[in-house]
Motif scaffolding. Structure first.
Motif: not given
Ligand SMILES: CC(=O)CC(=O)SCCNC(=O)CCNC(=O)[C@H](O)C(C)(C)COP(=O)(O)OP(=O)(O)OC[C@H]1O[C@@H](n2cnc3c(N)ncnc32)[C@H](O)[C@@H]1OP(=O)(O)O
Ligand SMILES: NC(=O)C1=CN([C@@H]2O[C@H](COP(=O)(O)OP(=O)(O)OC[C@H]3O[C@@H](n4cnc5c(N)ncnc54)[C@H](OP(=O)(O)O)[C@@H]3O)[C@@H](O)[C@H]2O)C=CC1
Length: 293
Positions: A54, A58, A145, A149-150, A195, A227-228, A236, A245
């Motif tokens: 992917r 891109k 996660n 991307l993060m 969070l 964003p979500m 997710f 947690i």
């Molecule tokens: C729990 C813990 O201990 C800590 C944590 O991590 S808490 C969670 C923290 N994370 C968040 O809060 C995430 C919130 N969400 C977001 O920021 C965004 O929705 C996102 C960055 C995940 C995706 O952004 P988006 O542009 O709306 O999503 P989307 O169009 O579906 O995907 C964009 C690209 O991201 C990538 N992507 C999406 N999900 C992915 C995944 N699970 N793994 C790898 N790449 C991914 C893909 O390359 C995707 O490209 P495509 O267009 O080819 O599908």
């Protein structure tokens, strides 16, 4: 003296483990990915390939970079395969007893000067470090996660973590192109301390009938520009991880404001863990996600 990190081990090849292997290999490091079954490892390698592809599509990385990154990752079902790693990052399930057993088995074979890290979302780094033979070379390296991307990684020192380990971890995270936030070793660190109570409150909002799944997620996406939605994000992350947690926060801080919502407990007991089991607050088995209440 700072430790040179060239070879990284990752234990647990779920969504976080395969993401860590992905970014480490892209940064030019050799990676050994470990899990309990060959099937899990095969599926993780397929996911990594899919996510790298992917990025190629891109134009974030080249086709050559994809191929080279994949070639840098080997998988193993045994701890012996990790013995000569410079850094091993544990990213198995969020259960303290599972992690302690992993560290026990790992330390028995791992070279003495290697650093051991945990990607735990919430558990005390000091306590995990105490279950190893090298608390001074143990550290929390907490990725977000989805890992590719993060931008952020939290670094958490245990009480005994030495400066060389902290500096090596900083250098490693910087090499991956991520930003660092340093957190003290308290339950759930910084990101999840803030969070997860928000996500838990969203589940209470659903439990008490204030809104349905769609209304709650739309409210936070459109009304607060998240964003979500919080329920989509819970699915997710994984509802088992969310519950673990909250339990660590509840037990560790002894405050009823962290009480896990009984509805979250029910979903986990049903085995509805979110996206990874195809059912959580949404059902993912069809063409598009459908709310389950
Ligand atoms: C729990 C813990 O201990 C800590 C944590 O991590 S808490 C969670 C923290 N994370 C968040 O809060 C995430 C919130 N969400 C977001 O920021 C965004 O929705 C996102 C960055 C995940 C995706 O952004 P988006 O542009 O709306 O999503 P989307 O169009 O579906 O995907 C964009 C690209 O991201 C990538 N992507 C999406 N999900 C992915 C995944 N699970 N793994 C790898 N790449 C991914 C893909 O390359 C995707 O490209 P495509 O267009 O080819 O599908
Ligand atoms: N999900 C998230 O958003 C985030 C999670 N984390 C943390 O990362 C860690 C992993 O979470 P995540 O990737 O989401 O979880 P997953 O459930 O996706 O993956 C966990 C993986 O670890 C494997 N595993 C279980 N026991 C062992 C073992 N003894 N040895 C090796 N592998 C094992 C599991 O195999 P099997 O399924 O066969 O048991 C599974 O493949 C947890 O500590 C979590 O808190 C950190 C940041 C964000």
């Amino acid at each position: 003296m700072s430790v040179m990190i060239n070879k990284v081990g990752v234990i647990g090849s779920g969504q976080m483990g395969n993401g860590i292997a992905h970014v480490a290999a892209l940064a030019g490091l050799k990676v050994v990915l470990n899990d309990v079954s060959e099937e899990r490892l095969k599926s993780a390698m397929a996911t990594i390939n899919g996510n790298l592809s992917r990025q190629v599509a891109k134009k974030i990385i080249s086709e050559d970079a994809r191929k080279q990154a994949l070639e840098r990752i080997v998988s193993t079902e045994t701890m012996d395969g990790l013995a000569d790693c410079d850094l091993v990052i544990e990213s198995a399930v969020e259960k303290e007893e599972v992690k302690r057993k992993i560290f026990h088995d790992l330390c028995a074979v791992l070279k003495p000067d290697a650093i051991v890290a945990s990607n735990t979302s919430s558990i005390s780094i000091t306590r995990l470090a105490a279950s190893t033979d090298r608390p001074e070379r143990f550290i929390g390296i907490h990725f977000m996660n989805p890992v590719p991307l993060m931008e952020l990684v939290e670094l958490i020192r245990g009480i005994a973590t030495d400066d060389a380990t902290f500096d090596a971890a900083k250098e490693f995270v910087t090499r991956l192109g991520k930003q660092i936030a340093v957190s003290e070793d308290f339950p759930a660190f910084i990101v999840n301390r803030i969070l997860l109570p928000m996500i838990n409150e969203a589940i209470y909002t659903l439990y008490e009938g204030v809104g349905n799944v769609e209304a709650i997620d739309a409210a936070m996406k459109l009304g607060a520009h998240h964003p979500m939605g919080p329920l989509e994000l819970a699915d997710f992350i994984g509802l088992d991880t969310c519950l673990s947690i909250m339990q660590v926060l509840h037990e560790g801080l002894a405050d009823s404001k962290y009480r896990p919502c009984p509805l979250l407990v029910k979903y986990v007991e049903a085995g509805w863990l979110g996206r990874k089991t195809q059912r959580g607050f949404y059902d993912y088995r069809g063409e598009k996600p459908v709310p389950t209440r």
